[in-house]
Design a protein around this motif. Structure first.
Motif, PDB file in Angstrom:
ATOM      1  N   ASP A 142     -12.862  -6.654   2.242  1.00 47.27           N
ATOM      2  CA  ASP A 142     -12.165  -6.704   1.467  1.00 47.27           C
ATOM      3  C   ASP A 142     -12.108  -8.055   0.740  1.00 47.27           C
ATOM      4  O   ASP A 142     -11.520  -9.097   1.324  1.00 47.27           O
ATOM      5  N   THR A 143     -12.239  -8.175  -0.595  1.00 48.33           N
ATOM      6  CA  THR A 143     -12.431  -9.667  -1.042  1.00 48.33           C
ATOM      7  C   THR A 143     -11.198 -10.065  -1.949  1.00 48.33           C
ATOM      8  O   THR A 143     -11.370 -10.643  -3.012  1.00 48.33           O
ATOM      9  N   ASP A 144     -10.040  -9.251  -1.842  1.00 46.31           N
ATOM     10  CA  ASP A 144      -8.888  -9.524  -2.667  1.00 46.31           C
ATOM     11  C   ASP A 144      -8.457 -11.224  -2.354  1.00 46.31           C
ATOM     12  O   ASP A 144      -8.145 -11.249  -1.053  1.00 46.31           O
ATOM     13  N   THR A 145      -8.384 -11.861  -3.472  1.00 41.72           N
ATOM     14  CA  THR A 145      -8.005 -13.272  -3.097  1.00 41.72           C
ATOM     15  C   THR A 145      -6.623 -13.708  -3.227  1.00 41.72           C
ATOM     16  O   THR A 145      -5.975 -14.640  -3.504  1.00 41.72           O
ATOM     17  N   ASP A 146      -5.811 -12.518  -3.849  1.00 39.09           N
ATOM     18  CA  ASP A 146      -4.226 -12.748  -4.234  1.00 39.09           C
ATOM     19  C   ASP A 146      -3.427 -13.152  -3.018  1.00 39.09           C
ATOM     20  O   ASP A 146      -3.694 -12.873  -2.011  1.00 39.09           O
ATOM     21  N   SER A 147      -2.516 -14.229  -3.247  1.00 37.01           N
ATOM     22  CA  SER A 147      -1.707 -14.692  -2.182  1.00 37.01           C
ATOM     23  C   SER A 147      -0.974 -13.678  -1.282  1.00 37.01           C
ATOM     24  O   SER A 147      -0.825 -13.697  -0.245  1.00 37.01           O
ATOM     25  N   ALA A 148      -0.678 -12.607  -1.958  1.00 38.69           N
ATOM     26  CA  ALA A 148       0.173 -11.443  -1.226  1.00 38.69           C
ATOM     27  C   ALA A 148      -0.915 -10.503  -0.629  1.00 38.69           C
ATOM     28  O   ALA A 148      -0.411  -9.338  -0.232  1.00 38.69           O
ATOM     29  N   ALA A 149      -2.300 -10.563  -0.674  1.00 39.70           N
ATOM     30  CA  ALA A 149      -3.019  -9.750  -0.098  1.00 39.70           C
ATOM     31  C   ALA A 149      -2.849  -9.585   1.334  1.00 39.70           C
ATOM     32  O   ALA A 149      -2.953  -8.328   1.902  1.00 39.70           O
ATOM     33  N   ILE A 150      -2.644 -10.571   2.123  1.00 38.13           N
ATOM     34  CA  ILE A 150      -2.449 -10.253   3.492  1.00 38.13           C
ATOM     35  C   ILE A 150      -1.330  -9.569   3.708  1.00 38.13           C
ATOM     36  O   ILE A 150      -1.379  -8.600   4.781  1.00 38.13           O
ATOM     37  N   GLU A 151      -0.203  -9.591   2.943  1.00 34.61           N
ATOM     38  CA  GLU A 151       1.050  -8.493   3.149  1.00 34.61           C
ATOM     39  C   GLU A 151       0.667  -7.049   2.851  1.00 34.61           C
ATOM     40  O   GLU A 151       0.921  -6.167   3.483  1.00 34.61           O
ATOM     41  N   ARG A 152       0.017  -7.006   1.951  1.00 31.84           N
ATOM     42  CA  ARG A 152      -0.553  -5.571   1.217  1.00 31.84           C
ATOM     43  C   ARG A 152      -1.586  -5.057   2.393  1.00 31.84           C
ATOM     44  O   ARG A 152      -1.226  -3.699   2.838  1.00 31.84           O
ATOM     45  N   GLY A 153      -2.118  -5.966   2.982  1.00 29.76           N
ATOM     46  CA  GLY A 153      -3.227  -5.529   4.098  1.00 29.76           C
ATOM     47  C   GLY A 153      -2.228  -4.816   5.368  1.00 29.76           C
ATOM     48  O   GLY A 153      -2.519  -3.721   6.019  1.00 29.76           O
ATOM     49  N   VAL A 154      -1.227  -5.916   5.603  1.00 28.05           N
ATOM     50  CA  VAL A 154      -0.340  -5.165   6.753  1.00 28.05           C
ATOM     51  C   VAL A 154       0.485  -4.157   6.347  1.00 28.05           C
ATOM     52  O   VAL A 154       0.633  -3.041   7.271  1.00 28.05           O
ATOM     53  N   ARG A 155       1.083  -4.077   5.283  1.00 28.73           N
ATOM     54  CA  ARG A 155       1.636  -2.644   4.723  1.00 28.73           C
ATOM     55  C   ARG A 155       0.691  -1.547   4.851  1.00 28.73           C
ATOM     56  O   ARG A 155       1.203  -0.657   4.921  1.00 28.73           O
ATOM     57  N   ALA A 156      -0.385  -1.647   4.622  1.00 31.54           N
ATOM     58  CA  ALA A 156      -1.338  -0.300   4.846  1.00 31.54           C
ATOM     59  C   ALA A 156      -1.674  -0.007   6.209  1.00 31.54           C
ATOM     60  O   ALA A 156      -2.230   0.976   6.411  1.00 31.54           O
ATOM     61  N   LEU A 157      -1.309  -0.810   7.001  1.00 28.24           N
ATOM     62  CA  LEU A 157      -1.191  -0.196   8.231  1.00 28.24           C
ATOM     63  C   LEU A 157      -0.423   0.827   8.826  1.00 28.24           C
ATOM     64  O   LEU A 157      -0.712   1.615   9.887  1.00 28.24           O
ATOM     65  N   ARG A 158       0.214   1.407   7.707  1.00 32.17           N
ATOM     66  CA  ARG A 158       1.226   2.658   7.790  1.00 32.17           C
ATOM     67  C   ARG A 158      -0.052   3.652   7.958  1.00 32.17           C
ATOM     68  O   ARG A 158       0.469   4.902   8.588  1.00 32.17           O
ATOM     69  N   SER A 159      -1.207   3.869   7.479  1.00 27.64           N
ATOM     70  CA  SER A 159      -2.025   4.810   7.808  1.00 27.64           C
ATOM     71  C   SER A 159      -2.876   4.685   9.247  1.00 27.64           C
ATOM     72  O   SER A 159      -3.619   5.556   9.528  1.00 27.64           O
ATOM     73  N   TYR A 160      -2.654   3.619  10.022  1.00 28.61           N
ATOM     74  CA  TYR A 160      -3.167   3.626  11.295  1.00 28.61           C
ATOM     75  C   TYR A 160      -2.607   4.318  12.307  1.00 28.61           C
ATOM     76  O   TYR A 160      -1.560   4.214  12.420  1.00 28.61           O
ATOM     77  N   GLN A 161      -3.262   4.826  13.202  1.00 28.34           N
ATOM     78  CA  GLN A 161      -2.866   5.621  14.537  1.00 28.34           C
ATOM     79  C   GLN A 161      -3.133   4.603  15.612  1.00 28.34           C
ATOM     80  O   GLN A 161      -4.133   4.314  15.748  1.00 28.34           O
TER      81      GLN A 161
END
Length: 315
Positions: A142-161
C-alpha cells in the motif's frame, strides 16, 4: 561488551590496520565481492565508542558513488526497536502502561474478535505475542503517503481475525507495531516520524536517519535494489506509509546506528543526552516469550530465542 550492525569501495589505505581490524576488513571485502549486494556498511562499538566503521562497494549498482558508513539505507525491522524505545519513553513519563489494554489509549481499536481486542496489551504488541497475524501482502504494497495512512491501516484491522489468544505465543506482526505507532501519536500529539525525530533521533545525533517521507531526500536515503541470483537491479523510490512507519520504514546510516548502540549499551545515555533510564533498556532486552530461532541449515543452532520488547535475544 561489543555490538555490531551490518547494513546491506573498499576502505581507504589509511583505514587498513593490523590485527582484528585487518581481518574483519578482509572478510568484508571478500563477502561483498562474492555477494549480489552492490554495497554494504558495517559498524562495531565497544567500550563506549565506535571502534570500526566502513563501507564496501557502491551505493547504487552501475554507478561510482562508494558505499560509506554515512550512507543512509532502509534498515527494515530494526525500526521496531526504535518504536519500542519510544513506547518506553512514554512509560517513563507516566503516559503509557505496558500492561494496559490497547483500547485504553485507542477506544475505537477493534479486530474481528471483540474479546481478543479487549485483551490485547501494549506489552503483547511489543513482544509480537498479541495474536494479530501479519498479513503483509496488503500492507506492504500500500503506497498511501497521507499522514493519516497509519491510522487508517490500524482501523482496517477490524477485519482481522486473531489467530491465537493474546499473550499465548509468538507471531511476528508488522501490524502490531503500527498499532503502537498510532498509540504513540495519540498520547504524544505528534505524528510518529515527528516524535521519533524529536525524542530519539535528534537527541542521539542521528543526522542521517529518519522515517519521514519529506526528509529522505535531505539525508540522501538510498532506495535499495531488487535482488537477483548474481546481481542486483536498482529500485525506484518507493514509500509505504501504512505498513512501514513504526514497523519497518526507518532509514539510517551505519555510523548513526553505532550511536544508537552506544546509547543502549550506555544504559540509555549518550553524550549527556538521556533517552531512557537503564531499567527501561533492560526491559527492552528481557525475553517475554519464546520464538523460533534459526535452524542449523540456516546457520543457527536450532534453539529457540527469547523475544523481548522489539528485540530478539539469543546466543
Amino acid at each position: 561488551m561489543a555490538a555490531a550492525l551490518l547494513l546491506v569501495a573498499p576502505m581507504a589505505p589509511a583505514a587498513r590496520e593490523s590485527g582484528w581490524r585487518a581481518q574483519l576488513d578482509a572478510m568484508l571485502v571478500d563477502h561483498q565481492r562474492q555477494g549480489s549486494a552492490p554495497g554494504l556498511a558495517v559498524v562495531v562499538v565497544q567500550g563506549g565508542q565506535i571502534i570500526f566503521s566502513a563501507g564496501y562497494g557502491v551505493e547504487r549498482a552501475g554507478e561510482p558513488a562508494p558505499m560509506s558508513a554515512d550512507s543512509s539505507v532502509g534498515v527494515g525491522s530494526l525500526t521496531k526497536s526504535f518504536t519500542a524505545m519510544a513506547v518506553m519513553q512514554l512509560v517513563e513519563q507516566g503516559q503509557l502502561q505496558l500492561d494496559a489494554p490497547v483500547q485504553t489509549y485507542l477506544p475505537w481499536f477493534q479486530t474481528a474478535d471483540p474479546e481478543c481486542s479487549r485483551q490485547m496489551t501494549l506489552r503483547m504488541l511489543l513482544s509480537n505475542s498479541s495474536g494479530l497475524p501479519s498479513q503483509d501482502t496488503s500492507w506492504i504494497w500500500d503506497t498511501d503517503t497521507d499522514s493519516a495512512a497509519i491510522e487508517r491501516g490500524v482501523r482496517a484491522l477490524r477485519s482481522y481475525q486473531c489467530k491465537r489468544a493474546p499473550g499465548s505465543s509468538f507471531e511476528y506482526s508488522n501490524e502490531g507495531f503500527n498499532v503502537l505507532g498510532v498509540v504513540i501519536e495519540q498520547v504524544s500529539g505528534l505524528a510518529y516520524p515527528d516524535y521519533l525525530n524529536a525524542r530519539v533521533l535528534g537527541p542521539l545525533g542521528m543526522q542521517r536517519s529518519s522515517t519521514a517521507l519529506q526528509e529522505l531526500s535531505r539525508i540522501g536515503a538510498l532506495h535499495g535494489h531488487w535482488p537477483d541470483l548474481q546481481t542486483a537491479v536498482p529500485a525506484p523510490a518507493f514509500y509505504q506509509a501504512i505498513a512501514m512507519p513504526a514497523g519497518s520504514m526507518l532509514h539510517a546510516s551505519a555510523n548513526d546506528l553505532g550511536r544508537y548502540l552506544l546509547a543502549l549499551l550506555g544504559g540509555g545515555l549518550l553524550d549527556g543526552q538521556r533517552v531512557l533510564q537503564p531499567q527501561s533498556v533492560e526491559q527492552l532486552w528481557t525475553p517475554v516469550i519464546r520464538a523460533p530461532g534459526l535452524a542449523i541449515e540456516e546457520g543457527g543452532n536450532g534453539d529457540d530465542l527469547g523475544y523481548g520488547l522489539g528485540w530478539m535475544r539469543s546466543t
